[in-house]
Design a protein around this motif. Structure first.
Motif, PDB file in Angstrom:
ATOM      1  N   CYS A   1      -3.743  -0.046  -3.746  1.00  0.00           N
ATOM      2  CA  CYS A   1      -2.860   0.213  -2.616  1.00  0.00           C
ATOM      3  C   CYS A   1      -3.392   1.426  -1.872  1.00  0.00           C
ATOM      4  O   CYS A   1      -3.690   2.444  -2.473  1.00  0.00           O
ATOM      5  CB  CYS A   1      -1.431   0.478  -3.090  1.00  0.00           C
ATOM      6  SG  CYS A   1      -0.341   1.017  -1.749  1.00  0.00           S
ATOM      7  N   GLN A   2      -3.530   1.300  -0.556  1.00  0.00           N
ATOM      8  CA  GLN A   2      -4.137   2.373   0.229  1.00  0.00           C
ATOM      9  C   GLN A   2      -3.106   3.382   0.731  1.00  0.00           C
ATOM     10  O   GLN A   2      -3.436   4.304   1.451  1.00  0.00           O
ATOM     11  CB  GLN A   2      -4.920   1.762   1.403  1.00  0.00           C
ATOM     12  CG  GLN A   2      -6.037   0.819   0.966  1.00  0.00           C
ATOM     13  CD  GLN A   2      -7.204   1.542   0.343  1.00  0.00           C
ATOM     14  OE1 GLN A   2      -7.871   2.347   0.967  1.00  0.00           O
ATOM     15  NE2 GLN A   2      -7.445   1.271  -0.945  1.00  0.00           N
ATOM     16  N   HIS A   3      -1.861   3.160   0.388  1.00  0.00           N
ATOM     17  CA  HIS A   3      -0.773   4.076   0.748  1.00  0.00           C
ATOM     18  C   HIS A   3      -0.841   4.477   2.218  1.00  0.00           C
ATOM     19  O   HIS A   3      -0.975   5.653   2.573  1.00  0.00           O
ATOM     20  CB  HIS A   3      -0.766   5.278  -0.196  1.00  0.00           C
ATOM     21  CG  HIS A   3      -0.535   4.855  -1.617  1.00  0.00           C
ATOM     22  ND1 HIS A   3       0.724   4.556  -2.100  1.00  0.00           N
ATOM     23  CD2 HIS A   3      -1.386   4.586  -2.632  1.00  0.00           C
ATOM     24  CE1 HIS A   3       0.628   4.161  -3.363  1.00  0.00           C
ATOM     25  NE2 HIS A   3      -0.645   4.156  -3.709  1.00  0.00           N
ATOM     26  N   CYS A   4      -0.725   3.448   3.055  1.00  0.00           N
ATOM     27  CA  CYS A   4      -0.843   3.603   4.497  1.00  0.00           C
ATOM     28  C   CYS A   4       0.285   4.467   5.057  1.00  0.00           C
ATOM     29  O   CYS A   4       1.388   4.501   4.529  1.00  0.00           O
ATOM     30  CB  CYS A   4      -0.752   2.244   5.192  1.00  0.00           C
ATOM     31  SG  CYS A   4      -1.867   1.011   4.559  1.00  0.00           S
TER      32      CYS A   4
ATOM     33  N   LYS B   1       8.185   3.667   1.965  1.00  0.00           N
ATOM     34  CA  LYS B   1       7.240   4.767   1.840  1.00  0.00           C
ATOM     35  C   LYS B   1       8.027   6.019   1.535  1.00  0.00           C
ATOM     36  O   LYS B   1       8.976   6.355   2.245  1.00  0.00           O
ATOM     37  CB  LYS B   1       6.462   4.933   3.143  1.00  0.00           C
ATOM     38  CG  LYS B   1       5.245   5.814   2.990  1.00  0.00           C
ATOM     39  CD  LYS B   1       4.539   5.996   4.311  1.00  0.00           C
ATOM     40  CE  LYS B   1       5.421   6.772   5.253  1.00  0.00           C
ATOM     41  NZ  LYS B   1       4.836   7.200   6.489  1.00  0.00           N
ATOM     42  N   ARG B   2       7.664   6.665   0.433  1.00  0.00           N
ATOM     43  CA  ARG B   2       8.352   7.891   0.073  1.00  0.00           C
ATOM     44  C   ARG B   2       7.938   8.993   1.031  1.00  0.00           C
ATOM     45  O   ARG B   2       6.893   8.919   1.672  1.00  0.00           O
ATOM     46  CB  ARG B   2       7.971   8.262  -1.370  1.00  0.00           C
ATOM     47  CG  ARG B   2       9.137   8.680  -2.210  1.00  0.00           C
ATOM     48  CD  ARG B   2       8.764   8.761  -3.666  1.00  0.00           C
ATOM     49  NE  ARG B   2       7.834   9.868  -3.955  1.00  0.00           N
ATOM     50  CZ  ARG B   2       7.800  10.513  -5.121  1.00  0.00           C
ATOM     51  NH1 ARG B   2       8.659  10.179  -6.078  1.00  0.00           N
ATOM     52  NH2 ARG B   2       6.938  11.463  -5.337  1.00  0.00           N
ATOM     53  N   ALA B   3       8.748  10.031   1.126  1.00  0.00           N
ATOM     54  CA  ALA B   3       8.465  11.104   2.086  1.00  0.00           C
ATOM     55  C   ALA B   3       7.070  11.683   1.897  1.00  0.00           C
ATOM     56  O   ALA B   3       6.417  12.081   2.868  1.00  0.00           O
ATOM     57  CB  ALA B   3       9.510  12.198   1.950  1.00  0.00           C
ATOM     58  N   ASP B   4       6.585  11.711   0.659  1.00  0.00           N
ATOM     59  CA  ASP B   4       5.263  12.294   0.436  1.00  0.00           C
ATOM     60  C   ASP B   4       4.138  11.273   0.576  1.00  0.00           C
ATOM     61  O   ASP B   4       3.030  11.486   0.096  1.00  0.00           O
ATOM     62  CB  ASP B   4       5.201  12.980  -0.940  1.00  0.00           C
ATOM     63  CG  ASP B   4       5.592  12.051  -2.074  1.00  0.00           C
ATOM     64  OD1 ASP B   4       5.894  10.876  -1.787  1.00  0.00           O
ATOM     65  OD2 ASP B   4       5.605  12.484  -3.233  1.00  0.00           O
ATOM     66  N   GLY B   5       4.417  10.142   1.234  1.00  0.00           N
ATOM     67  CA  GLY B   5       3.363   9.206   1.611  1.00  0.00           C
ATOM     68  C   GLY B   5       3.047   8.122   0.597  1.00  0.00           C
ATOM     69  O   GLY B   5       2.178   7.299   0.839  1.00  0.00           O
ATOM     70  N   ILE B   6       3.743   8.115  -0.546  1.00  0.00           N
ATOM     71  CA  ILE B   6       3.465   7.093  -1.553  1.00  0.00           C
ATOM     72  C   ILE B   6       4.238   5.823  -1.195  1.00  0.00           C
ATOM     73  O   ILE B   6       5.443   5.865  -0.974  1.00  0.00           O
ATOM     74  CB  ILE B   6       3.875   7.572  -2.957  1.00  0.00           C
ATOM     75  CG1 ILE B   6       3.180   8.899  -3.275  1.00  0.00           C
ATOM     76  CG2 ILE B   6       3.515   6.527  -4.000  1.00  0.00           C
ATOM     77  CD1 ILE B   6       3.575   9.490  -4.603  1.00  0.00           C
ATOM     78  N   VAL B   7       3.516   4.692  -1.121  1.00  0.00           N
ATOM     79  CA  VAL B   7       4.165   3.421  -0.813  1.00  0.00           C
ATOM     80  C   VAL B   7       4.570   2.750  -2.128  1.00  0.00           C
ATOM     81  O   VAL B   7       3.744   2.578  -3.021  1.00  0.00           O
ATOM     82  CB  VAL B   7       3.236   2.505  -0.002  1.00  0.00           C
ATOM     83  CG1 VAL B   7       3.876   1.160   0.237  1.00  0.00           C
ATOM     84  CG2 VAL B   7       2.886   3.166   1.317  1.00  0.00           C
TER      85      VAL B   7
ATOM     86  N   THR C   1       1.251   2.651  -7.794  1.00  0.00           N
ATOM     87  CA  THR C   1       2.291   3.602  -7.390  1.00  0.00           C
ATOM     88  C   THR C   1       1.709   4.989  -7.198  1.00  0.00           C
ATOM     89  O   THR C   1       2.446   5.939  -7.027  1.00  0.00           O
ATOM     90  CB  THR C   1       3.383   3.683  -8.463  1.00  0.00           C
ATOM     91  OG1 THR C   1       2.791   4.216  -9.659  1.00  0.00           O
ATOM     92  CG2 THR C   1       3.979   2.325  -8.766  1.00  0.00           C
ATOM     93  N   LEU C   2       0.397   5.064  -7.234  1.00  0.00           N
ATOM     94  CA  LEU C   2      -0.315   6.339  -7.248  1.00  0.00           C
ATOM     95  C   LEU C   2       0.136   7.138  -8.473  1.00  0.00           C
ATOM     96  O   LEU C   2       0.100   8.349  -8.483  1.00  0.00           O
ATOM     97  CB  LEU C   2      -0.058   7.126  -5.950  1.00  0.00           C
ATOM     98  CG  LEU C   2      -1.216   7.935  -5.363  1.00  0.00           C
ATOM     99  CD1 LEU C   2      -2.435   7.081  -5.102  1.00  0.00           C
ATOM    100  CD2 LEU C   2      -0.802   8.619  -4.075  1.00  0.00           C
ATOM    101  N   CYS C   3       0.575   6.415  -9.502  1.00  0.00           N
ATOM    102  CA  CYS C   3       1.143   7.020 -10.718  1.00  0.00           C
ATOM    103  C   CYS C   3       2.230   8.014 -10.349  1.00  0.00           C
ATOM    104  O   CYS C   3       2.186   9.185 -10.749  1.00  0.00           O
ATOM    105  CB  CYS C   3       0.058   7.683 -11.562  1.00  0.00           C
ATOM    106  SG  CYS C   3      -0.910   6.486 -12.501  1.00  0.00           S
ATOM    107  N   VAL C   4       3.203   7.532  -9.606  1.00  0.00           N
ATOM    108  CA  VAL C   4       4.243   8.418  -9.089  1.00  0.00           C
ATOM    109  C   VAL C   4       4.959   9.180 -10.199  1.00  0.00           C
ATOM    110  O   VAL C   4       5.349  10.336 -10.022  1.00  0.00           O
ATOM    111  CB  VAL C   4       5.221   7.608  -8.208  1.00  0.00           C
ATOM    112  CG1 VAL C   4       5.974   6.586  -9.025  1.00  0.00           C
ATOM    113  CG2 VAL C   4       6.177   8.496  -7.474  1.00  0.00           C
TER     114      VAL C   4
ATOM    115  N   PRO D   1      -4.553   4.795   6.247  1.00  0.00           N
ATOM    116  CA  PRO D   1      -4.346   4.826   4.793  1.00  0.00           C
ATOM    117  C   PRO D   1      -4.545   6.226   4.227  1.00  0.00           C
ATOM    118  O   PRO D   1      -5.262   7.044   4.811  1.00  0.00           O
ATOM    119  CB  PRO D   1      -5.441   3.886   4.261  1.00  0.00           C
ATOM    120  CG  PRO D   1      -5.878   3.079   5.419  1.00  0.00           C
ATOM    121  CD  PRO D   1      -5.687   3.948   6.617  1.00  0.00           C
ATOM    122  N   GLY D   2      -3.903   6.489   3.105  1.00  0.00           N
ATOM    123  CA  GLY D   2      -4.049   7.777   2.446  1.00  0.00           C
ATOM    124  C   GLY D   2      -5.286   7.842   1.566  1.00  0.00           C
ATOM    125  O   GLY D   2      -5.663   8.904   1.092  1.00  0.00           O
ATOM    126  N   ILE D   3      -5.899   6.693   1.323  1.00  0.00           N
ATOM    127  CA  ILE D   3      -7.103   6.651   0.505  1.00  0.00           C
ATOM    128  C   ILE D   3      -8.327   6.653   1.430  1.00  0.00           C
ATOM    129  O   ILE D   3      -8.429   5.806   2.316  1.00  0.00           O
ATOM    130  CB  ILE D   3      -7.134   5.387  -0.382  1.00  0.00           C
ATOM    131  CG1 ILE D   3      -5.779   5.150  -1.061  1.00  0.00           C
ATOM    132  CG2 ILE D   3      -8.273   5.458  -1.390  1.00  0.00           C
ATOM    133  CD1 ILE D   3      -5.424   6.113  -2.143  1.00  0.00           C
TER     134      ILE D   3
END
Lengths: 398, 156, 238
Positions: free
Chosen positions: C104-107, C123-129, C176-179, C231-233
């Protein structure tokens, strides 16, 4: 006297039995569908042919056909109430009934295919305004309500004054609804098969053809059942209208593929769908183009063919062609790999760069057929219980 | 022989009765029909709970037990509200309160025998929910096992 | 007041007792994690910079670590979930080939969030989708919409999930970017596992973070940046 009455009575008895037999057959299919839903619920989607590459399968082919045809069949009603044509006006109640029946069938399939069908009411409470799926929830239920109201204004004499205005609302609503169905795919920017602004109008025109074909099939059966003969002039007109719709939809589909062929980043997909993709080109050319277009057009326009049978056969082939088209469009569209790195050759454990394979299982086919069964049962019971038979005045062209 | 009158007067089976209603020979009061339907719906709705509910409550295995959020009576009545509120806080806002968290509940209330709140008939969550005939939807996704034990088991 | 004191006392007593009971040989079983009482803020945007030139051919450590952390089976059937995968890429004209991890590229503008009918994709406030599995109805529209094919659908009933990573049949899931690790102040499992330290994780918004500094100095791209999803990645060396 007595013998003729007796034979009439026997014929009536036979028809009664046949009616319940048909109903039982529909019920049996529905039961089988419910069984497969139960199986899918307890085992998960693993027992279907769908997977992480082909996420929408045969149930969606059935559901989308039913929903699109449900909107298209209302065309008959609209020509009557909005444009005031008498022979269509007489058929508006039947068209509305078919619309409700197919909408119910299509939506049932869509809902029961969800991963969590128990949560089907959730979109009503957690509405995401940017989601075209969420809009469609409103559009589908709205059409349901509107068509019921429309039927009421037609069948209840005191409400007749409202028929025209409600009919107009239905007319507008179903255009928006089919646009919404097309948008489901038009909004998918990244997929080569979808993400095209021509999809909503294409679906609208396809809906005309499919709806008309379904209407014609049901009407023919109803006339035969009641030993009545449809005025050949009316038959002729409807047959030609179907021909126009088939031609128009073929035109839209051709434009869709031609534009795709012109865009370099989509030519690979077009080659796949039209030439190299195995089952998909076969289904497209033989199923959709030949069976769904050429054959019905010949049946409609070739002079000298018996009107009744040829019109029925044309309708049937249009419907079959519709299913072939949707199979290619929905499943073929997903089978072609998503281009994540344009210009590169890619491979991975998750199907990147590979054609995805899909074999529908008996469960999902049964689920899809269950949608048809729902539509069939609603229609059969309704036309028997209520008066949906078109009542034509002696026909005068208007 | 007058066939029609002979047939139409005899109501020999429910099918015939239904046909007669449908064809308008017989009329039923709409109010009666609606009432009958309502009663039937109610009966149908009650059926699963009648099947599922048992007469004798199981003895609860409360695990280590103890009280950290509120008293048991309050918790018995309100735990679901806490859980629903907490799940939205965690999932959407990332507020991970130690005390009010499903994981923490399980940590203490899992059985000391099998480290689970759902493994047996008398497990902490199962016993009550079965008695009340309320389906728990948590553990299709959430683990019912104590985290510490899960870590131990899956370390190898 | 007294009541609260009593409650607190009994809570302390039990937790102490519990802690005492569970200290098995050398292992503290009752993990006293630090709770976070504050909501995540949009001042932070989590992201990654992946150095593909350093991503070793045939190494799947990030994939293995992800599977272990999130309790995935690691199966490769088309119905199995894969949150992260290695893509082997060949530039035919240049005769060059390389590999990179794709997840997931966490766009910033995630299509999956736009199309989700129930708002389960968010999308969470800190950018995690993420997918809120309490709300997911399993329609799979997000899987159709994702340009990276980052999402998987759970096709079978699951058992023995990681208590920190709830997953279940009939819902859609993805990286989940290991949230749960991020919220505990740790970095994602894949970033930690990479033997070549090719996955750099950090706050894109913090100008002094290592990732922000490196993004300023090296040439990097976002995959399918033409779609404008931001994306965040980020990838280096494509």
């Amino acid at each position: 006297m007595s013998t003729s009455l007796n034979s009439k009575y026997a014929a009536l008895q036979f028809k009664n039995r046949l009616y319940y037999l048909l109903l039982a057959a529909g019920g049996l299919v529905l039961l089988a569908a419910l069984y497969s839903v139960h199986m899918m619920e307890s085992h998960g989607h693993i027992i279907t042919g769908m997977n992480n590459q082909i996420v929408w399968g045969v149930p969606h082919v059935f559901a989308i056909f039913l929903i699109v045809a449900a909107s298209g069949v209302l065309n008959v009603a609209s020509i009557g109430s909005v444009f005031g044509k008498a022979i269509y006006k007489a058929r508006a109640p039947l068209a509305s009934l078919l619309s409700i029946a197919m909408l119910a069938g299509g939506l049932a399939v869509l809902m029961l295919d969800l991963g969590r069908p128990d949560r089907f009411m959730l979109p009503a409470f957690n509405f995401n305004v940017t989601s075209v799926f969420a809009w469609n929830v409103v559009l589908y239920s709205g059409l349901f309500g509107l068509v019921v109201a429309y039927l009421w204004t037609m069948m209840e004499k005191r409400m007749n004054v409202w028929t025209k205005s409600v009919g107009l609302a239905v007319f507008a609503w179903r255009f928006i609804l089919t646009t919404g169905t097309g948008l489901i795919f038009a909004f998918l920017t990244a997929r080569q098969a979808y993400g095209s602004a021509i999809l909503p109008p294409m679906f609208i025109v396809l809906s005309f053809a499919w709806g008309m074909a379904v209407f014609h099939m049901v009407q023919t059966v109803m006339y035969a059942w009641n030993d009545k003969v449809l005025d050949p002039a009316i038959m002729e007109r409807k047959k030609h209208l179907l021909g126009v719709f088939v031609l128009a939809s073929l035109y839209m589909v051709a434009v869709y593929h031609m534009t795709n062929l012109y865009f370099a980043h989509k030519t690979g997909f077009e080659h796949f769908i039209l030439k190299d993709g195995g089952v998909y080109p076969t289904l497209f050319w033989w199923g959709y183009v030949v069976l769904g277009n050429i054959v019905p057009l010949i049946l409609i326009y070739l002079p000298g063919l018996g009107s009744k049978i040829s019109a029925l056969a044309a309708s049937l082939t249009v419907v079959l062609g519709g299913f072939a088209f949707l199979y290619v469009f929905i499943i073929g569209g997903q089978a072609y790999p998503l281009d994540i790195f344009p210009g590169f050759q890619v491979s991975s454990t998750f199907g990147d760069g590979q054609i995805a394979s899909y074999t529908p299982s008996v469960y999902e086919i049964l689920l899809g057929l269950g949608g048809l069964a729902i539509a069939f049962i609603i229609t059969t019971v309704s036309v028997r219980v209520l008066n949906f038979m078109p009542h034509d005045k002696p026909y005068i062209a208007d | 022989m007058n066939l029609m009158s002979d047939q139409s007067l005899r109501i020999s089976s429910p099918v015939v009765l239904l046909q007669m209603i449908v064809r308008g020979y017989l009329r039923m009061d709409l109010k009666v029909i609606i009432r009958a339907l309502l009663v039937m719906c109610l009966l149908v709705l009650c059926m699963p709970s009648v099947w599922a509910a048992q007469d004798t409550p199981y003895k609860l295995d409360i695990g280590r037990g103890g009280q950290c959020v509120r008293d048991p009576v309050w918790m018995r009545k309100n735990h679901m509200h806490l859980l629903i509120h907490q799940r939205d806080e965690v999932v959407h806002k990332g507020i991970r309160d130690d005390k009010i968290s499903l994981k923490n509940c399980i940590e203490c209330h899992a059985s000391t025998k099998d480290d689970s709140v759902i493994a047996r008939e008398d497990s902490f969550c199962v016993a009550c929910h079965r008695y009340e005939a309320v389906k728990i939807d948590c553990f299709e996704c959430h683990s019912g096992t104590r985290k510490s034990v899960w870590l131990q088991r899956n370390a190898k | 007041m007294n009541d609260i004191h009593n409650q607190r006392r009994s809570f302390l007593k039990t937790s102490l007792g519990v802690a005492a009971v569970t200290v098995a040989p050398g292992l503290l079983l009752f993990d006293v994690a630090h709770g976070k009482s504050e909501a995540v803020s949009s001042k932070v945007r989590w992201g990654m910079l992946i150095d593909t030139t350093n991503c070793a051919d045939g190494c799947h450590d990030c994939v293995t670590a992800c599977n272990k952390e999130n309790g995935l089976s690691g199966g490769l059937a088309p119905t199995d979930s894969q949150w992260i995968r290695k893509i082997e890429i060949k530039d035919v004209s240049a005769g060059r080939s390389f590999a990179l991890p794709m997840m997931c590229q966490h766009c910033e503008e995630p299509p999956c969030v736009d199309v989700c009918p129930t708002g389960a994709s968010f999308k969470r406030a800190d950018g995690i989708v993420l997918v809120d599995k309490h709300r997911c109805i399993g329609c799979r529209y997000c899987m159709m919409a994702c340009p990276y094919k980052a999402r998987s659908f759970v096709h079978e009933p699951l058992h023995n999930q990681n208590p920190d990573v709830p997953r279940g049949k009939g819902t859609v899931e993805s990286c989940t970017l290991c949230v749960h690790r991020i919220d505990a102040g740790k970095q994602p499992a894949c970033a930690e596992a990479c033997p070549n330290k090719s996955i750099l994780f950090g706050d894109l918004n913090d100008r002094n973070s290592e990732i922000a500094k490196k993004l300023r100095t090296v040439a990097s791209v976002q995959v399918r940046s033409d779609l404008g999803l931001n994306p965040g990645i980020h990838y280096q060396g494509i």
